[in-house]
Design a protein around this motif. Structure first.
Motif, short mmCIF file in Angstrom:
data_model
loop_
_atom_site.label_atom_id
_atom_site.label_comp_id
_atom_site.label_asym_id
_atom_site.label_seq_id
_atom_site.Cartn_x
_atom_site.Cartn_y
_atom_site.Cartn_z
N HIS A 87 0.83 -1.21 0.00
CA HIS A 87 0.00 0.00 0.00
C HIS A 87 0.86 1.25 0.00
O HIS A 87 0.66 2.17 -0.79
N ALA A 91 1.34 4.14 -2.92
CA ALA A 91 1.04 5.54 -2.60
C ALA A 91 2.25 6.43 -2.89
O ALA A 91 2.12 7.52 -3.46
N ILE A 94 2.76 6.94 -6.61
CA ILE A 94 1.81 7.90 -7.19
C ILE A 94 2.19 9.32 -6.83
O ILE A 94 2.20 10.22 -7.67
N GLU A 112 -9.64 4.10 -3.24
CA GLU A 112 -8.66 5.09 -2.79
C GLU A 112 -7.73 5.52 -3.92
O GLU A 112 -7.51 6.70 -4.16
N SER B 80 -5.52 11.44 0.72
CA SER B 80 -4.86 10.49 -0.16
C SER B 80 -5.23 10.73 -1.62
O SER B 80 -4.45 10.45 -2.52
N LEU B 83 -2.72 12.74 -3.74
CA LEU B 83 -1.34 12.26 -3.84
C LEU B 83 -0.64 12.73 -5.10
O LEU B 83 0.52 13.09 -5.08
N ARG B 84 -1.36 12.71 -6.20
CA ARG B 84 -0.72 12.98 -7.47
C ARG B 84 -0.40 14.47 -7.62
O ARG B 84 0.52 14.85 -8.31
N TYR B 301 -3.96 12.89 5.59
CA TYR B 301 -2.60 13.35 5.88
C TYR B 301 -2.58 14.65 6.69
O TYR B 301 -1.81 14.79 7.64
#
Lengths: 423, 330
Positions: A87, A91, A94, A112, B80, B83-84, B301
């Motif tokens: 996981h 993450a 990415i 997710e 999350s 993230l990119r 986060y």
């Protein structure tokens, strides 16, 4: 003093810098689910990198070799790593935009990671969704868009001691009433200390509980809204807890105690996936042989079980999209699915593979194949892990008698709604 | 010490004696250079910064950078799904900090953590001190053996320790409950009872960490001059009075160090619930650090970063309080 002032100024400057950014829009991840074009016909060419976890990751090389034999112009680099690290590794990849072209993906992580916008939507027309178990295909769908293809599956059945059941005069339970009688029989007449072992709470208890919820006609989500506070959900929670209240299920199970308890005859039955077949054969040895069997889930409104496993996804940042999707198509062909089963024993997600060979003949495997036709997974959403934690907590509270099912479902609904589905 | 004497001896005004004279003009006002620079030439300054640069860069990139980035992060709504594009987030001000004030689970975790510190720090210190005193005074043979024995848990992997402790605390067949059964006591299901789970972890943590404090305290004890004990003994002090009035006061700085280090460690306790209970049963062993870990895992986060900063403030507060309480009375 001056240092403090300088530090404060620095933090303020950083905060201002962040203020300068801001979201582009309130929609899904950057880019949105713009469907990619069709994948070109013909042989695959060029290089792709594939990440895969666990035993499948270790054996994927053999499948990749078959693929490159058919497509001499293509090169597949396989990176295998353990599931524990998967996981975080995905993450991080990415976040750093260092994604592979293709990777394996735990089926409950789809929501997710699809939300980050890093996954390429499944090209329309490349796969026939009817070829897969419906519950497996559903794990790839996030907000009505499919972001991958099921690779292998697993589902849960009721492992039980046939010798104890024969002694108690009980057969495979057809419905809830019979399951209770089954557990009672194993305990009172069969001589087991516990009739059945179910997870009393803690991480992952939802996997044990949700099948009962589906059997009662309840569901986690309907029309984008949580439906955790329904009469059906209360019924399911009440039924699940009844095993503990009546002393039919142990209130705590130490790691490894389930297997040893089943082998010694202390535990009459438990619910688990296909991996327990080999564990029981190994640990039980000759003494246990012929003394156990698997039974399908009991049928109330439905006879649904849980479906898990892994999907295959292609990343949006791939340089070689055509070859990536062709490799995924190859891995989900009946022949490659058969080979994956032969190599590591992973159950194929493609139904056609179940028509011949050991998968069609072995009675235990056939039972798993039959259950897979009626198996569900929770809806793919970005916040699933957090919602699952809320459900785990609700289960534990009811099982321990801290709250009644009505209060627990109300709390679960309130907490889950506060978390939202992340869309 | 030396510089203080030098300053005392320095005549008011005029050149300062005792200073290194490299580049120091010795005549104020001639070069117009500020005396605060202490005569460091430009070249020396460049060389100094040049030599310090590798460390400064590493510090800025790997220590200060992440710390400041996470501080900035706690004022945004980073999740999350971002993230990119981690910079494409909205600033939300102190929303995360307001939200954590009303977080019931966090309150539970904070209470657990407080109990863990309140019970764990004194227990660990008493055990460490007892072992140190015994090794210092009583046990002369096999001293190395005992020292290694007590220190072993500190360096053993927590995972291995957890497996053994789980066996010990196993309700039906564990050593603890088997021993209790001999005495006619029906032991509880230690780790799955909400009342005993946290105390069990406290005991385990004390057992695991007392070895470190023992080594530190032993060093402190050996620095106390034997004459003081002898003098006290001649004055008619018993062993307890000597310990109370000679050992403890002289050990105060060492005790302070032990308390601060253990307090900081225990406020951030994470490994014990992570390997033993998963925060359960019913959040009874959920610590703040473990909750932060969970929130990071859920992809929240920015919220996790906000809690981490609150925990940081708590660590600073506890340390300051200990320094105030234990500072020497002079």
């Amino acid at each position: 003093m001056r240092h403090w002032r300088q530090a404060t100024a620095l933090v303020a400057a950083l905060a201002l810098g962040v203020t300068g950014c801001g979201r582009d829009d309130g929609g899904p991840g950057p880019g949105g689910p713009a469907a990619g074009g069709a994948v070109a016909e013909g042989k695959a060419t060029g290089e792709i990198t594939v990440w895969a976890m666990g035993a499948e990751g270790e054996k994927l090389k053999a499948l990749a070799d078959d693929f490159t034999r058919d497509n001499p112009g293509a090169k597949v680099t396989v990176t295998a790593f353990p599931f524990d690290a998967a996981h975080d590794k995905l993450a991080t990849a990415i976040a750093g935009r260092q994604t592979p072209d293709v990777s394996m993906m735990g089926s409950t992580w789809m929501g997710e990671f699809a939300k980050t916008g890093a996954l390429d939507p499944t090209p329309p027309g490349l796969f026939d969704r009817a070829a897969f178990f419906p519950g497996a295909w559903d794990t790839t769908v996030v907000d009505d868009t499919s972001y991958g293809v099921p690779w292998y599956v697993e589902t849960r059945l009721i492992y039980h001691r046939t010798d104890l059941a024969a002694k108690a005069g009980v057969g495979k339970p057809a419905n809830w009433q019979e399951l209770t009688a089954f557990a009672k029989g194993l305990k009172q007449t069969g001589g087991a200390k516990w009739g059945i072992s179910l997870q009393p709470g803690g991480t992952g208890a939802w996997q044990s509980f949700l099948p009962f919820a589906w059997q009662a006609g309840a569901d986690v989500l309907a029309d984008g809204k949580f439906t955790l506070d329904t009469p059906q959900m209360r019924t399911a929670l009440e039924y699940y807890a009844s095993f503990f209240r009546q002393g039919l299920a142990p209130g705590q199970v130490a790691p490894g105690a389930q297997e040893s308890g089943f082998i010694s005859g202390d535990i009459g039955a438990f619910v688990s996936g296909p991996w327990h077949m080999s564990i029981l054969r190994e640990q039980g040895g000759a003494a246990l042989e012929g003394k156990w069997d698997v039974a399908p889930m009991p049928r109330e409104q439905a006879g649904t079980s849980f479906i898990g496993g892994a999907d295959l996804v292609v990343y949006r940042d791939t340089d070689n999209r055509d070859t990536a999707w062709k490799f995924v198509r190859y891995l989900t062909s009946p022949a490659a699915q058969q080979k994956l089963y032969d190599l590591v024993g992973s159950l194929p997600a493609v139904t056609a593979t179940w028509q011949s060979g050991k998968l069609a003949d072995d009675p235990l495997l056939k039972a798993f194949g039959a259950q897979l036709a009626d198996a569900k997974s929770p809806p793919a959403m970005a916040t699933w892990e957090q919602v699952a934690d809320v459900i785990d907590d609700g289960i534990e509270r009811v099982v321990r008698g801290v709250t009644d099912p009505a209060t627990a479902t109300r709390e679960m609904q309130a907490k889950a709604s506060a978390i939202g589905t992340g869309s | 010490m030396a510089s203080a004497l030098a300053r005392q001896a320095a005549p008011t005004g005029g050149a300062r004696p005792g200073r290194r004279d490299a580049g120091w003009p010795g005549r104020r006002g001639v070069t117009g250079r500020r005396p605060g620079r202490r005569g460091v030439t430009r070249r020396q300054r460049v060389a100094g910064w040049g030599l310090a640069l590798p460390f400064l860069l590493i510090f800025a990139v790997f220590m200060a950078g992440p710390v400041l980035a996470s501080a900035a992060m706690s004022f945004t709504d980073l999740r999350s799904a971002d993230l990119r594009d981690p910079l494409a987030v909205d600033p939300v001000g102190v929303d995360n900090y307001v939200r954590l004030l009303g977080d019931e689970t966090l309150r539970r975790a904070a209470a657990n953590t407080a109990w863990f510190v309140l019970l764990g720090v004194p227990l660990t210190m008493v055990l460490g001190l007892a072992a140190a005193v015994a090794l210092d005074a009583g046990i002369s043979r096999f001293r190395t053996f005992f020292r290694v024995g007590y220190y072993l848990p500190v360096v053993t992997s927590i995972v291995a320790v957890a497996v053994v402790w789980r066996f010990l605390l196993e309700p039906d067949s564990g050593l603890v409950n088997t021993a209790l059964a001999r005495l006619g006591v029906d032991g509880p299901a230690w780790l799955s009872d909400t009342r005993t789970a946290l105390p069990s972890l406290v005991v385990m943590a004390a057992w695991r960490n007392m070895g470190f404090l023992m080594v530190v305290f032993l060093a402190g004890l050996q620095a106390i001059p034997g004459e003081l004990h002898e003098a006290a003994a001649i004055d008619g002090c018993g062993a307890w009075a000597r310990f109370r009035h000679v050992t403890l006061p002289l050990l105060r700085p060492t005790l302070l160090f032990g308390g601060v280090v253990t307090g900081i460690g225990y406020l951030q306790f994470f490994e014990e619930p992570f390997v033993m209970t998963g925060g359960g049963p019913l959040d009874s062993t959920l610590s703040v650090a473990f909750y932060i870990y969970q929130q990071f895992g859920f992809g929240n986060y920015s919220y996790a970063a906000a809690i981490a900063y609150v925990l940081f403030v708590a660590v600073v507060g506890l340390t300051a309080a200990q320094f105030r309480l234990m500072r020497s009375k002079t």
